[in-house]
Write an enzyme that holds these catalytic residues in place. Sequence first.
Site, PDB file in Angstrom:
ATOM      1  N   GLY A 193       0.823  -1.191   0.000  1.00  0.00           N
ATOM      2  CA  GLY A 193       0.000   0.000   0.000  1.00  0.00           C
ATOM      3  C   GLY A 193       0.862   1.248   0.000  1.00  0.00           C
ATOM      4  N   CYS A 194       0.268   2.364  -0.347  1.00  0.00           N
ATOM      5  CA  CYS A 194       1.020   3.609  -0.453  1.00  0.00           C
ATOM      6  C   CYS A 194       1.513   4.067   0.908  1.00  0.00           C
ATOM      7  CB  CYS A 194       0.181   4.684  -1.124  1.00  0.00           C
ATOM      8  SG  CYS A 194      -1.481   4.864  -0.445  1.00  0.00           S
ATOM      9  N   TYR A 195       0.616   4.130   1.898  1.00  0.00           N
ATOM     10  CA  TYR A 195       1.050   4.533   3.241  1.00  0.00           C
ATOM     11  C   TYR A 195       2.098   3.566   3.799  1.00  0.00           C
ATOM     12  CZ  TYR A 195      -2.877   7.909   3.665  1.00  0.00           C
ATOM     13  OH  TYR A 195      -3.746   8.950   3.514  1.00  0.00           O
TER      14      TYR A 195
END
Lengths: 346, 346, 346, 346
Positions: free
Chosen positions: B149-151
């Site tokens: 995921g990006c985070y």
Amino acid sequence: MIKASVIGATGYAGAEVVRLLALHPEVELVYLTSQSYIGQQIDDVYPHLKGFVNNVLVEQETEKIAESSDVVFVALPHGHAVSTGEAVVKAGKKVIDLGADFRFRNALVYEQWYKVKHGAPALSETAVYGLPEINRERIRDAVVVGNPGCYPTSALLALYPLVKEKLIDPQSIIIDSKSGVSGAGRTPAIGSLYTEAAEGIKAYNVGRHRHTPEIEQELSIFAGESVYVSFTPHLTPMIRGILTTAYATLSDKAKSLNLNQYYREIYAREAFIRVHPEGVWPQTKWVLGTNLCDIGVAADPRTNRVVVTTVIDNLVKGAAGQAVQNMNIIFGLPEKTGLEVPPLYP
Amino acid sequence: MIKASVIGATGYAGAEVVRLLALHPEVELVYLTSQSYIGQQIDDVYPHLKGFVNNVLVEQETEKIAESSDVVFVALPHGHAVSTGEAVVKAGKKVIDLGADFRFRNALVYEQWYKVKHGAPALSETAVYGLPEINRERIRDAVVVGNPGCYPTSALLALYPLVKEKLIDPQSIIIDSKSGVSGAGRTPAIGSLYTEAAEGIKAYNVGRHRHTPEIEQELSIFAGESVYVSFTPHLTPMIRGILTTAYATLSDKAKSLNLNQYYREIYAREAFIRVHPEGVWPQTKWVLGTNLCDIGVAADPRTNRVVVTTVIDNLVKGAAGQAVQNMNIIFGLPEKTGLEVPPLYP
Amino acid sequence: MIKASVIGATGYAGAEVVRLLALHPEVELVYLTSQSYIGQQIDDVYPHLKGFVNNVLVEQETEKIAESSDVVFVALPHGHAVSTGEAVVKAGKKVIDLGADFRFRNALVYEQWYKVKHGAPALSETAVYGLPEINRERIRDAVVVGNPGCYPTSALLALYPLVKEKLIDPQSIIIDSKSGVSGAGRTPAIGSLYTEAAEGIKAYNVGRHRHTPEIEQELSIFAGESVYVSFTPHLTPMIRGILTTAYATLSDKAKSLNLNQYYREIYAREAFIRVHPEGVWPQTKWVLGTNLCDIGVAADPRTNRVVVTTVIDNLVKGAAGQAVQNMNIIFGLPEKTGLEVPPLYP
Amino acid sequence: MIKASVIGATGYAGAEVVRLLALHPEVELVYLTSQSYIGQQIDDVYPHLKGFVNNVLVEQETEKIAESSDVVFVALPHGHAVSTGEAVVKAGKKVIDLGADFRFRNALVYEQWYKVKHGAPALSETAVYGLPEINRERIRDAVVVGNPGCYPTSALLALYPLVKEKLIDPQSIIIDSKSGVSGAGRTPAIGSLYTEAAEGIKAYNVGRHRHTPEIEQELSIFAGESVYVSFTPHLTPMIRGILTTAYATLSDKAKSLNLNQYYREIYAREAFIRVHPEGVWPQTKWVLGTNLCDIGVAADPRTNRVVVTTVIDNLVKGAAGQAVQNMNIIFGLPEKTGLEVPPLYP
């Protein structure tokens, strides 16, 4: 490898030349000059370049730079490129000036609008106006290229097909342009602050912007007569991009034409021009970060006018990218060399 | 040439995979699928791609696609990649899933946070968590990659050097992240409207964002113990970018270390990580459009804490670019292949 | 009618005092001073004020101004308010200083963080820290008010209920704040340009921002012990607004409490504080243009921490509005006088 | 107290009527209707209103609402106001419609551009076009007000002084308008997403926007002849605001006139119009949150054209504020009542 130097590498236009040349497979960066950051690495001034370019910024010693370079890009405020250009030409090298100093065939027009004396009117007369889609052949042999202004690039690519074929009344042209804030450069000014420029739009320099005579010079050449235009620039809350909306009254000759198709044909072989289907009006973001110019065009039978919109990235096709395109032409490379990245969206 | 297909090519992550593969010298795009735009060309849906990619968007016929492809990128909402993944694996091809379906070693954790049944827990267990800076060796041989995921990408690259060497108390970690709006995807929603998201910032899903267990899973592996973190995402008025600010209490072991130098060493061979000098705190724009992760780090002796900030482009290093990096690893290419463009600035 | 003057009326904070007083039913504006625009009308400098205020900007002749005014608002860079304050006090009038010069009880702390000598430590000791929700009674009788900084306002209103009732470990506090660009003022600087600040976010002055000791001074008073905090400010692409996200470890005492309800009770009589229901996290835009402070709060049982977010308009509750609120208190007016406009949304 | 209800209170225009009436000293809000949020409090849907308005949103039971109200504001999509209007008129109350249904004297024109049958052409003929600066006298006695569109408001206030005194060739008019995104309403749509609308500008509905016939209807009345205009709207990255740049060819009659002074005189008594000195071109932010219309105007002797720019807040003077202004006129109040707040800047 082409040896290239950039005079004024820490303004936005100059830094964009550096960013593009960093990608260019046939170019070696030699000297990058700066006034404010001498002795620093360019990637300390512009950390986005870290890992891509790390030249130390040097003072502008023109002769030394000209000697070591095949081409010198000049990205200085107007008035400062003339002597630099002369020195580079003397050394037998090529000059691509991103400022206004070599854009005018008639130095008097320059002097009237820019309020400075032109130091080398004769050199200016021999310079080629670097709009490749129109002047490609002459650029090939140019020694000095006057790289077009951002607004003129967008306006001329919009109007060239109409004016040259006399499809409009050339005296009816109205050019309403919207530019991102990077057009104002990196020098701090209240009007360019986020707080002042975000979330609002305004017209400025109405009827007296310095790109007006540049647009008129080229349109007059296309038309074969003196053309005067209404040109209004607007400061728009975006970092990059120019949208030009141009209006003109159609001539009888235009009536039988499908203008959209005509544009597609006239620009069919251009690597950087994309004409969209009728009813599709391009958005500045469709060309972000690229040398592309997207065009929408349609006749309006209710008013017998044509509306053309063009979008460019003001720092690329409106400045650094077009300069690299001109360099490619001069050095016999395919025009797209180093300029092949697709736009960043969204 | 690697034959690649993209399932879900018209969401932002999928379209970004397409944009990056359009540039990739070793890839041929085979099938692009869509639900909403079947039969249209992708460059009609995304006109910025005009002249770069013009595949017609097709329905998702997984078996046919798997057969014709070497690798299939899946960019679907969570829950929809499982059966696709199974089919591609069955055909003997590689899967890189940009969603959450293959990120969890323990399908129960996935089910608890995502509120859906996992259709193939066994396959999920064999998938590799695709963070190359940490799992490079295992990615090389992966059949299914769960692209992070990006985070989590931004948080894990910030904290990995600290946790693995026990330089901090792993239970003291606070992760405060700020994301651009593209993280919310292209599906229209009131909260993503310009009018609602511009010129304001807000926290959301405080204490219950679905990236929390993903971060905790990986940190627990680094730490060798179960780690729980406070993670707060914020919706920030920018299109792209994530800035993560991570805080933790230093252990005694950290006291003799120069943390900044330690980070530079540990990431010295990474093509996409740039550690900035002490006191330089990166800005999301320094990595715009690229697969880079920039890092700032400093100890704060007043509080005995460390502060680390990382910035990434959420659609590139936080999604599509990392997926391409994983593909490069799997197919034995240099990791930077097709990912070499410098950031766009300003 | 209260006679009010503004020293430094053409910075953003000063101009906002003018905008608010223009609406105020009990105030007459006497003198507005400026350094850069002496002799011009304020509505020529700030055309949005045309039709509302047209005072001519004058030089700062403090004694004359003090004589003609009941209250003097000072909106100067730090270090410049001390002598002004002394002169106004000598004339027997009230001073509300929007800068840092009168915020510190201990001038040594000021000198250490602001790197300037404090010219009047004794006067500073008698000044009241102008956070009405906490110091209302003392403000009533104040002669000099040190109007709180923007970050401290948002942080202290977030943490006051927790610290004063010992619901958290005061040494565990982490304050992650996100500010709009107007916090940097109107003085042109590269970092505040639209091109540099739009579409990106960055941390700055990590661990050493000057608002840190101000926050710590007040928290230490609430706690009855010396408190040290991690405070990280971030420059966020919005004109106005601060969002503060505060984290702390809960004490045993907090365990039986419904924190959300507790906040609603403690702030129930405050005209400018709105505590939102559990799970609602305010957005800076909900308070745009107003003196409001919106609060979201929830315990996180997974980590035994509390997360509080507060949002304010940095130029209103974080500066000019709070100054007017303080003036209202000093002059015995209802606190909301002149501050009753609802937020502008969207 | 005037009893006012708002039909469609949760769209942007409706919510802005509510926000303005919340401040209005002579108005009591009776019913607020919604389709999507029936049963919720308006301050739950729009938390910025918390503490200012807390009406529960109700279904649209027109007769009941009309009975309890003196005036009904209608903020519905076009086509939906006709029957509402009829019912309110039948109950003997006033209607102010913010949509297009009562703007056209000739229902056929409406039907041709809006592609729907008009349900009450006769009522439409009796409605008054609610542009107070021009139709003030007729508004006083109006039963139904067709509140002008946002673009027409900005265009007509720009051109009225020129057309009515025959200072321009009415067939030469070109109107280039730039609107903020709130003009597209709160209904989620891809084109209105932050990701799509931020950092870019585009023209849309070129030559066929529905505000064209509205502008032409009014200009034709001023001119005493049928006027056709080129009108191009542009979607601009800002929440609120319209900037209109209008161009026209000057008639001989204009040659002796100082146009800037003429504008100042013609609008001298208008509470909401501010004509700026020659060379000052207003910015949309100068009127943010207010009912003001700022004007810049200058002749361009090079082209014998005039350029006029006007700026308004599209949700206030372009919608809700003008509606309140019309209400004030109808009920005999000073026009500024409830509309006196200065613009929010920066």
